[in-house]
Design an enzyme around this catalytic site. Structure first.
Site, PDB file in Angstrom:
ATOM      1  N   GLY A  51      -1.518   4.942  -0.977  1.00 20.44           N
ATOM      2  CA  GLY A  51      -1.596   5.546   0.507  1.00 20.44           C
ATOM      3  C   GLY A  51      -0.910   4.453   1.443  1.00 20.44           C
ATOM      4  N   SER A  94      -2.079  10.448  -1.046  1.00 20.17           N
ATOM      5  CA  SER A  94      -2.869   9.443  -2.100  1.00 20.17           C
ATOM      6  C   SER A  94      -3.989  10.575  -2.704  1.00 20.17           C
ATOM      7  CB  SER A  94      -3.881   8.607  -0.681  1.00 20.17           C
ATOM      8  OG  SER A  94      -4.306   8.208  -1.992  1.00 20.17           O
ATOM      9  N   THR A 142       7.040   0.024 -13.575  1.00 14.38           N
ATOM     10  CA  THR A 142       7.265   1.075 -14.701  1.00 14.38           C
ATOM     11  C   THR A 142       6.384   2.255 -13.931  1.00 14.38           C
ATOM     12  OG1 THR A 142       7.582   0.032 -16.723  1.00 14.38           O
ATOM     13  CG2 THR A 142       6.250   2.639 -16.991  1.00 14.38           C
ATOM     14  N   CYS A 157     -19.980  -2.669  16.764  1.00 14.67           N
ATOM     15  CA  CYS A 157     -20.001  -3.660  17.102  1.00 14.67           C
ATOM     16  C   CYS A 157     -19.421  -5.249  16.139  1.00 14.67           C
ATOM     17  CB  CYS A 157     -21.828  -4.538  16.163  1.00 14.67           C
ATOM     18  SG  CYS A 157     -21.379  -5.522  14.849  1.00 14.67           S
TER      19      CYS A 157
HETATM   20  C1  LIG Z   1      -5.804   7.457   7.309  1.00 11.51           C
HETATM   21  C2  LIG Z   1      -5.271   6.148   5.642  1.00 11.51           C
HETATM   22  N1  LIG Z   1      -4.752   5.922   5.408  1.00 11.51           N
HETATM   23  C3  LIG Z   1      -4.432   4.980   4.173  1.00 11.51           C
HETATM   24  C4  LIG Z   1      -5.342   4.957   3.077  1.00 11.51           C
HETATM   25  C5  LIG Z   1      -4.486   4.485   2.034  1.00 11.51           C
HETATM   26  O1  LIG Z   1      -5.216   4.633   0.721  1.00 11.51           O
HETATM   27  P1  LIG Z   1      -5.210   4.355  -0.767  1.00 11.51           P
HETATM   28  O2  LIG Z   1      -6.337   3.944  -0.754  1.00 11.51           O
HETATM   29  O3  LIG Z   1      -4.182   5.634  -1.552  1.00 11.51           O
HETATM   30  O4  LIG Z   1      -3.978   3.136  -0.498  1.00 11.51           O
HETATM   31  C6  LIG Z   1      -6.683   5.536   3.832  1.00 11.51           C
HETATM   32  C7  LIG Z   1      -7.669   5.724   2.156  1.00 11.51           C
HETATM   33  O5  LIG Z   1      -8.822   5.145   2.776  1.00 11.51           O
HETATM   34  C8  LIG Z   1      -6.816   6.173   5.131  1.00 11.51           C
HETATM   35  O6  LIG Z   1      -8.080   6.689   4.649  1.00 11.51           O
END
Ligand SMILES: Cc1ncc(COP(=O)(O)O)c(C=O)c1O
Length: 380
Positions: free
Chosen positions: A70, A198, A236, A328
């Protein structure tokens, strides 16, 4: 018994997914770019995986690009919109994942982008009138707004946001990492230029994800190198990861209704049990409201107490894996930027429980009882 309630961080791999991946670790090892038979069989498996993902999302395989996860997909969408399309203004929110926030901050620091942040209320609900105002005065903007927040679970109406973006001719990127595999995405309806997935968030392997980039949005690759991913991402391919991702998404769609019902019932039970056994418990964001938040996430706000400093550690000692963190902003623990942006009282304890199809009623009861004992407020 050890209880895993940190499924928004990552989910356990499904055995069915592992079985689909294993032959690509041991037998089908060819490089998909090789033109001989070893390569060709693997290339064809990757293309089949791409078709599976595209069909489930109601889009075309040409619009799906596999990535390392992601984070890379979010980076690619944002950086390439700026550099390939020459877009220098973005609208986002202070509640985004760091994969989005830090990328925007990097572009801003480089002088490549100005970023405006949308107003939201104390529960993280976005002010879409503000979005209209910002877009009306800033033509050619990138809008980067997540589908659901990973910490508090608040769901954003991405179809409504997509429609506003269309009206003002803005480019729309939505970080859909937390909803992918848990909600159906029909890309003909959403109206986004980019969404991301992801695999490890829906019982697939880690280190693999994808970027959907709509055919009309012409960007250059973020990662330079070979001609993989139709010249859009050098390197790759993570072959068994891609096979696992497609299998995991297929299973997620196949069993979605049943699993969503089960997980929502666990979340409802957790809310009920916590209210029953703890005084002064509340829920951050919209996480207690069924259709306004992810059914997989519950962010619990606990009374001010000395034990809040060590809350996650104490849960861990009691064999409970959860996450979250306080609002915090001092000391080694920087706290949660999301809870801080919501103005959550830093004296209160906050913990995120996130559920999966593998969790059980007994686990929920155990966690609620353990928390109640920790706060010494058991009413029975
Ligand atoms: C909302 C959101 N975006 C992006 C990511 C990042 O994904 P990845 O762990 O595949 O890099 C996460 C993972 O915690 C997420 O919760």
């Amino acid at each position: 018994m050890r209880v895993y309630l940190d499924n928004a961080a990552t989910t356990p791999l499904d055995k069915e997914v592992f079985d689909a991946m294993a032959p690509f670790m041991l037998e089908h090892f060819g490089n998909p770019s090789s033109i001989h038979a070893h390569g060709r069989e693997v290339r064809s498996a990757i293309e089949k995986a791409r078709r599976t993902v595209a069909t489930l999302l109601n889009t075309s395989p040409a619009e799906i690009f596999f990535t390392s996860g992601g984070t890379e997909a979010d980076n690619a969408a944002i950086v390439c919109t700026c550099r390939s399309l020459g877009i220098t203004h973005a609208v986002s929110t202070q509640l985004e994942h760091h994969a989005v926030l830090h990328t925007l901050e990097m572009l801003e620091k480089n002088g490549e982008m100005n970023v405006s942040y949308l107003r939201h209320d104390k529960r993280g609900v976005l002010d879409l009138e503000h979005l209209e105002e910002l877009l009306a005065s800033n033509p050619r903007t990138l809008v980067s707004i997540m589908h659901a927040n990973n910490e508090i679970g608040t769901l954003n109406d991405i179809e409504a946001i997509g429609a506003i973006c269309k009206k003002y001719d803005a480019i729309f990127h939505s970080d859909t990492v937390q909803t992918m595999g848990h909600y159906k995405h029909d890309l003909q309806q959403v109206g986004a230029n980019f969404i991301v997935g992801s695999s490890h968030k829906f019982h697939g392997p880690k280190g693999v994800g994808f970027l959907y980039c709509d055919a009309g949005t012409k960007i250059q690759p973020l990662i330079q190198g070979g001609a993989q991913e139709r010249n859009m991402r050098g390197g790759t391919e993570n072959v068994y990861g891609i096979i696992g991702l497609a299998k995991a998404l297929e299973i997620a769609y196949r069993d979605m209704v049943e699993h969503a019902k089960h997980i929502q019932s666990l979340k409802d039970r957790m809310i009920f049990k916590l209210r029953e056994q703890l005084e002064d418990v509340s829920f951050n964001g919209m996480s207690e409201f069924g259709d306004k938040s992810l059914y997989t996430v519950l962010n619990v706000s606990l009374p001010a107490s000395d034990i809040n400093e060590m809350l996650l550690f104490s849960l861990d000692i009691n064999k409970i894996s959860a996450s979250g963190g306080s609002a915090c902003s001092s000391g080694a623990n920087a706290g949660s930027h999301v809870l801080r942006a919501l103005g959550v009282d830093p004296a209160r304890g906050s913990v995120r429980f996130s559920f999966s199809k593998y969790n059980t009623v007994d686990e929920i009861d155990y966690v609620a009882e353990t928390l109640a004992k920790m706060y010494k407020k058991v009413l029975v």
